[in-house]
Design an enzyme around this catalytic site. Structure first.
Site, PDB file in Angstrom:
ATOM      1  N   GLU A 192      67.891  75.700  97.737  1.00 16.15           N
ATOM      2  CA  GLU A 192      68.887  74.633  97.889  1.00 16.15           C
ATOM      3  C   GLU A 192      68.538  73.412  97.044  1.00 16.15           C
ATOM      4  O   GLU A 192      69.405  72.787  96.437  1.00 16.15           O
ATOM      5  CB  GLU A 192      68.988  74.246  99.371  1.00 16.15           C
ATOM      6  CG  GLU A 192      69.936  73.116  99.683  1.00 16.15           C
ATOM      7  CD  GLU A 192      71.401  73.477  99.382  1.00 16.15           C
ATOM      8  OE1 GLU A 192      71.852  73.129  98.278  1.00 16.15           O
ATOM      9  OE2 GLU A 192      72.058  74.109 100.234  1.00 16.15           O
ATOM     10  N   ALA A 223      69.214  68.079  94.926  1.00 13.90           N
ATOM     11  CA  ALA A 223      68.063  67.777  95.794  1.00 13.90           C
ATOM     12  C   ALA A 223      68.352  68.196  97.237  1.00 13.90           C
ATOM     13  O   ALA A 223      68.620  69.361  97.498  1.00 13.90           O
ATOM     14  CB  ALA A 223      67.682  66.307  95.700  1.00 13.90           C
ATOM     15  N   GLY A 228      61.907  53.838  86.684  1.00 15.38           N
ATOM     16  CA  GLY A 228      61.533  55.179  87.182  1.00 15.38           C
ATOM     17  C   GLY A 228      62.723  56.077  87.443  1.00 15.38           C
ATOM     18  O   GLY A 228      62.616  57.076  88.141  1.00 15.38           O
ATOM     19  N   LYS A 231      71.421  73.530  86.351  1.00 20.46           N
ATOM     20  CA  LYS A 231      71.987  73.430  87.705  1.00 20.46           C
ATOM     21  C   LYS A 231      73.369  74.068  87.734  1.00 20.46           C
ATOM     22  O   LYS A 231      73.736  74.740  88.688  1.00 20.46           O
ATOM     23  CB  LYS A 231      72.088  71.963  88.125  1.00 20.46           C
ATOM     24  CG  LYS A 231      70.734  71.298  88.307  1.00 20.46           C
ATOM     25  CD  LYS A 231      70.879  69.835  88.666  1.00 20.46           C
ATOM     26  CE  LYS A 231      69.532  69.148  88.692  1.00 20.46           C
ATOM     27  NZ  LYS A 231      69.624  67.704  88.828  1.00 20.46           N
ATOM     28  N   LYS A 289      63.945  75.153  89.076  1.00 19.67           N
ATOM     29  CA  LYS A 289      65.171  75.778  88.564  1.00 19.67           C
ATOM     30  C   LYS A 289      64.917  76.937  87.610  1.00 19.67           C
ATOM     31  O   LYS A 289      65.824  77.653  87.234  1.00 19.67           O
ATOM     32  CB  LYS A 289      66.001  74.713  87.829  1.00 19.67           C
ATOM     33  CG  LYS A 289      66.575  73.651  88.737  1.00 19.67           C
ATOM     34  CD  LYS A 289      67.353  72.616  87.961  1.00 19.67           C
ATOM     35  CE  LYS A 289      66.471  71.534  87.354  1.00 19.67           C
ATOM     36  NZ  LYS A 289      65.818  70.634  88.311  1.00 19.67           N
ATOM     37  N   ASP A 316      68.953  70.089  81.725  1.00 20.89           N
ATOM     38  CA  ASP A 316      68.605  70.191  83.135  1.00 20.89           C
ATOM     39  C   ASP A 316      69.886  70.337  83.966  1.00 20.89           C
ATOM     40  O   ASP A 316      69.977  71.163  84.877  1.00 20.89           O
ATOM     41  CB  ASP A 316      67.836  68.921  83.519  1.00 20.89           C
ATOM     42  CG  ASP A 316      67.203  69.053  84.863  1.00 20.89           C
ATOM     43  OD1 ASP A 316      66.385  69.985  85.024  1.00 20.89           O
ATOM     44  OD2 ASP A 316      67.548  68.268  85.767  1.00 20.89           O
ATOM     45  N   LEU A 353      70.954  67.600  99.075  1.00 24.66           N
ATOM     46  CA  LEU A 353      72.360  67.748  99.463  1.00 24.66           C
ATOM     47  C   LEU A 353      72.698  69.220  99.714  1.00 24.66           C
ATOM     48  O   LEU A 353      72.233  70.093  98.995  1.00 24.66           O
ATOM     49  CB  LEU A 353      73.287  67.223  98.353  1.00 24.66           C
ATOM     50  CG  LEU A 353      73.180  65.750  97.995  1.00 24.66           C
ATOM     51  CD1 LEU A 353      74.158  65.422  96.867  1.00 24.66           C
ATOM     52  CD2 LEU A 353      73.486  64.886  99.208  1.00 24.66           C
ATOM     53  N   VAL A 367      69.634  72.242  93.176  1.00 29.20           N
ATOM     54  CA  VAL A 367      70.859  71.518  92.803  1.00 29.20           C
ATOM     55  C   VAL A 367      71.102  70.415  93.816  1.00 29.20           C
ATOM     56  O   VAL A 367      71.138  70.676  95.016  1.00 29.20           O
ATOM     57  CB  VAL A 367      72.083  72.475  92.809  1.00 29.20           C
ATOM     58  CG1 VAL A 367      73.353  71.712  92.452  1.00 29.20           C
ATOM     59  CG2 VAL A 367      71.867  73.632  91.850  1.00 29.20           C
TER      60      VAL A 367
END
Ligand code: ADP
Ligand code: ASP
Ligand code: MG
Length: 826
Positions: free
Chosen positions: A611, A616, A669, A687, A584, A683, A618, A614
């Protein structure tokens, strides 16, 4: 009984093993009468000509070099011959070497060798190879009838003219009729020296470098052979030079004209003159592989069956382009005549001519070695016009290449030129001059030599003669990067088979080490390769390696989250490298950088896809683009773009403290190693501004109203300390949850962008229980687009928005999209 003529090139008779192979091929040919033309053993002609040059420069020692040549033939004779045959051959060889030494001694004294001397010495290679081979074949005794050694100097008579050696057919035919065994019913095998002949005065001459092909076809004509087979070290005539285009394909059949055109424009596998004698008698020529005789090879004949429009693509290097320009040439008859007449008078051959209809300039290509001389000749010829200003300039540009696309079928099919120039454009190669003959058998383009390999490959692949080749470099083989490499490893064969896409991962780089591979990394074992053969990371060298000149396209995949790497994007994009990334940093940097980035992309005519920055995998950015590109107006975007924050508020029901939920999420995780990276919302904010900019808003990161969930007092401690001290803030969080519940609402961390106000905000809000965002799966991302078209009921994109598999999948999708933009048919 018909003759069949075979010609074996130097590589086919390089040593004893090769000669045995040739003998077997001949013994398997059921044809009773064979003419077999041989070249010198590989490299021998070069070595002999070098001897002459060395003698002229008095750069001895010659004796040792002659001895080397003698020894090389002696070794073959020792392996293949025995008894008298061997000693006779060796005695003759020794005598020839003494003669050569004597002649070269004279050359050393004179410091110059006349052409007949050069020709005489150059021709020994063919004499030795054929003497040796005929003795060997005779000794094996597996051919029907007798084996004769034929010295082509006793048969072929030629006259050298401006177009090269011209055969004096009547005389040569009479010689052949005299020498060739008369009884047409008797089987015979003639072993004939290639390359050498005699001139009108009876002096030994040659047919020019690589002239043995010509010898093969001359003997084909003299013997009225039914077929000529030219044996070499490749499977036939290939659609391009295999040293430059490794995936070039064998052409099954070619017309004489096509073959001639390919040969003229540099397809080294056949000598340009080869065709003439065969055409004269309509003899089909086969090009075949000595090392794979079972393969069919290429048929060259008058009417081939193949229907492919473009047969081959060739390239000649070391060409100079000359441009003669001036208003004084307009409408003046005879300018071209004077120009080309002057060049002809000085023996400079013109390879290509192009003149625009305005007649304002004439442009032509000549061999680079002639450039200086040509300039002088042209300046002299137009001296007056230059002085009087009717001709403004004579510009000579060395360092050019001519790329030629050849095929008879081009005349009837549309779009060939468009494809050629489209491919050159895609490969960022600019065209300096163009020529197309009226026969439409050839389209030629003059280009800068340094792009010749890349241009050749790009044009070659655009005709689907070979898969599209894309050089790929991956930066950041971490969580996402390594999954992506595994995904590529499992798909690469399918992509090559189904899409003809040749993806070559040629480099992998982490922050410390890099592995550069040529031609490519063996993907199934990329981990071994990366860990065993690496060197210190160097971004510049990495990019240079991936962006190899001879590969048509190059893509860098940046799976790191590094600012340093992102800083390089503008330079890479401008230089022709495409970029695909989930990083990003670049898109959320300041607007000045963002503008520079996209400007570089436009300037470099490159693709930059992100792509996976933002949501992942999608389709968030693509959806937004499609909406805008089709004229929809985006009013508002709302979304949950952090899987971690979505999870935290989905699972937290107040029965345990918020800090415990954070701890548990980290243990599973679901958070970054330092959970503050998620909780701070930065973060997420990155996005959001990526989407905002995509929407056309001029947003800086600092414009986002950001509610961080990291208490200010815990902002700068260590990650462990943070987790230890977080419970102190549990009460405040619990109160917020309580307040929301009292209004029958839930807490969600969301971001929103508003087109009208230009505002962007990220933070914790209360939502109705029925709201879409209140009802998503654990770590899902969700984005709602409220637009002019989707105003009552928003367009929603929802699904897992984190995780290595889906993120890598998103990056992979972008990579294929770049390939599609580059012409791969998905
Ligand atoms: P020989 O020794 O058999 O005469 P050459 O070296 O003269 O062989 O010619 C064969 C070589 O020509 C091949 O090894 C190949 O590298 C080169 N070559 C260049 N262009 C082409 C092409 N279009 N098709 C096949 N081979 C080509
Ligand atoms: N031996 C000659 C040369 O190297 C002829 C040939 O191989 O075709 O040019
Ligand atoms: Mg050859």
């Amino acid at each position: 009984m018909d003759w069949r003529v075979h010609k074996f090139g130097g590589s086919s008779v390089a040593d004893a093993v090769c000669m045995e192979r040739v003998a077997r091929i001949l013994e398997q040919d059921p044809q009773p009468r064979l003419g077999v033309v041989l070249s010198a053993c590989r490299g021998v002609t070069d070595a002999l000509l070098n001897l002459v040059a060395t003698a002229e420069r008095q750069e001895g020692p010659l004796t040792e070099r002659i001895e080397e040549l003698r020894h090389r033939h002696e070794v073959i004779a020792d392996t293949l011959l025995a008894g008298n045959a061997r000693s006779e051959f060796l005695a003759q060889l020794a005598q020839d070497c003494r003669d050569i030494a004597g002649i070269l001694h004279t050359v050393e004294l004179i410091r110059s060798a006349a052409q007949p001397v050069r020709d005489l010495i150059a021709g020994y290679g063919e004499i030795w190879s054929t003497r040796l081979f005929s003795a060997y074949l005779r000794h094996r005794g597996r051919r029907p009838g007798s084996v004769h050694w034929i010295d082509a100097r006793d048969v072929v008579s030629v006259e050298w003219g401006p177009l090269g050696p011209a055969v004096r057919w009547d005389l040569s035919q009479a010689n052949a009729d005299r020498i060739v065994p008369r009884d047409p019913a008797a089987p015979a095998t003639l072993i004939i020296t290639g390359f050498i002949a005699r001139d009108a005065k009876g002096v030994q001459t040659t047919l020019g470098r690589n002239g043995s092909d010509f010898s093969g076809s001359i003997f084909g004509a003299l013997l009225s052979a039914a077929e000529i087979h030219i044996w070499t070290d490749v499977d036939g005539v290939l659609s391009a030079d295999p040293r430059l285009v490794p995936d070039a394909k064998v052409i099954d059949s070619l017309s004489y004209n096509e073959a001639m055109e390919l040969a003229y424009f540099g397809a080294k596998v056949i000598h340009p003159q080869t065709m003439a004698p065969a055409v004269l008698k309509g003899i089909p020529i086969w090009i075949r592989n000595t090392f794979a005789p079972e393969k069919p090879g290429t048929l060259i004949c008058a009417k081939p069956t193949s229907e492919i429009a473009v047969k081959g693509i060739t390239c000649i290097d070391r060409v100079a382009l000359v441009n003669l320009e001036g208003a004084g040439m307009i409408g003046v008859p005879g300018t071209a005549h004077r120009l080309f007449g002057a060049l002809r008078d000085h023996g400079i051959s013109v390879i290509l001519i192009s003149q625009g209809s305005s007649e304002h300039s004439i442009c032509f290509a000549i061999p680079e070695a002639e450039a200086a001389r040509a300039e002088t000749v042209v300046r002299q010829a137009f001296d007056r016009e230059l002085r009087e200003g009717q001709i403004q300039q004579v510009q000579v540009d060395p360092g050019c290449s001519i790329l030629a696309v050849v095929g008879d079928g081009m005349a009837g099919s549309h779009g060939v030129a468009a494809k050629v120039f489209g491919a050159l454009g895609n490969a960022a190669v600019s065209v300096r001059a163009i020529a197309q003959g009226a026969s439409e058998r050839n389209i030629s383009a003059v280009i800068d030599s340094k792009f010749s390999a890349r241009a050749l490959r790009s044009v070659h692949s655009s005709f689907y003669l070979s898969p599209h080749t894309v050089s790929v470099g991956l930066i950041g083989p971490g969580v996402v990067g390594s999954v992506l490499l595994d995904q590529l490893a499992s798909q690469i064969q399918r992509l090559s088979r189904d899409l003809k896409l040749d993806l070559r991962v040629r480099g992998i780089m982490s922050s410390k080490r890099m592995h550069l591979a040529d031609p490519q990394v063996q993907l199934p074992r990329w981990r071994d390769a990366f860990s065993s053969r690496n060197e210190p990371s160097d971004l510049a060298r990495f990019a240079q390696h991936i962006h190899a000149e001879y590969l048509p396209h190059a893509v860098i995949i940046d799976c790191s989250s590094s600012q340093d790497v992102a800083d390089r994007y503008p330079g890479w994009l401008a230089s022709g490298l495409h970029i695909v990334t989930p990083n990003k940093k670049a898109n959320s940097a300041d607007l000045e950088f963002y503008a520079r980035l996209h400007e570089a992309r436009r300037a470099g005519n490159t693709h930059y896809l992100y792509e996976a920055t933002v949501g992942a995998g999608l389709p968030v950015i693509q959806t937004l683009r499609d909406l805008r590109d089709t004229g929809d107006a985006i009013h508002r975007i709302e979304g949950m773009l952090s899987g971690t924050l979505a999870y935290l508020f989905n699972v937290w029901d107040g029965s345990e403290p918020f800090s415990s939920v954070v701890r548990a999420a980290k243990a599973r995780g679901y958070t970054e190693p330092d959970p503050r990276d998620d909780l701070s919302g930065t973060d997420f904010a990155r996005k959001l501004i990526i989407l905002g900019r995509e929407m056309g808003l001029r947003l800086e990161l600092s414009d986002v109203q950001l509610e961080s969930l990291v208490p200010r007092s815990l902002a700068s401690c260590t990650a462990e300390e943070f987790l230890e001290r977080l419970p102190a803030f549990d009460t405040a969080m619990a109160e917020r949850l309580q307040a929301a519940r009292s209004r029958d609402r839930v807490l969600r961390y969301i971001g929103s962008l508003d087109a009208a106000t230009g505002k962007a905000s990220v933070g914790l809000v209360e939502l109705e229980r029925s709201h879409t965002f209140a009802n998503i799966n654990l770590t899902d991302n969700v984005v709602r687009f409220l637009t002019q078209r989707y105003n009552q009921n928003p367009l929603v994109v929802q699904g897992p928005g984190a995780g290595p598999e889906v993120t890598a999948g998103g990056v992979f999708g972008d990579l294929l999209r770049v390939c599609a933009y580059l012409g791969v048919k998905l």
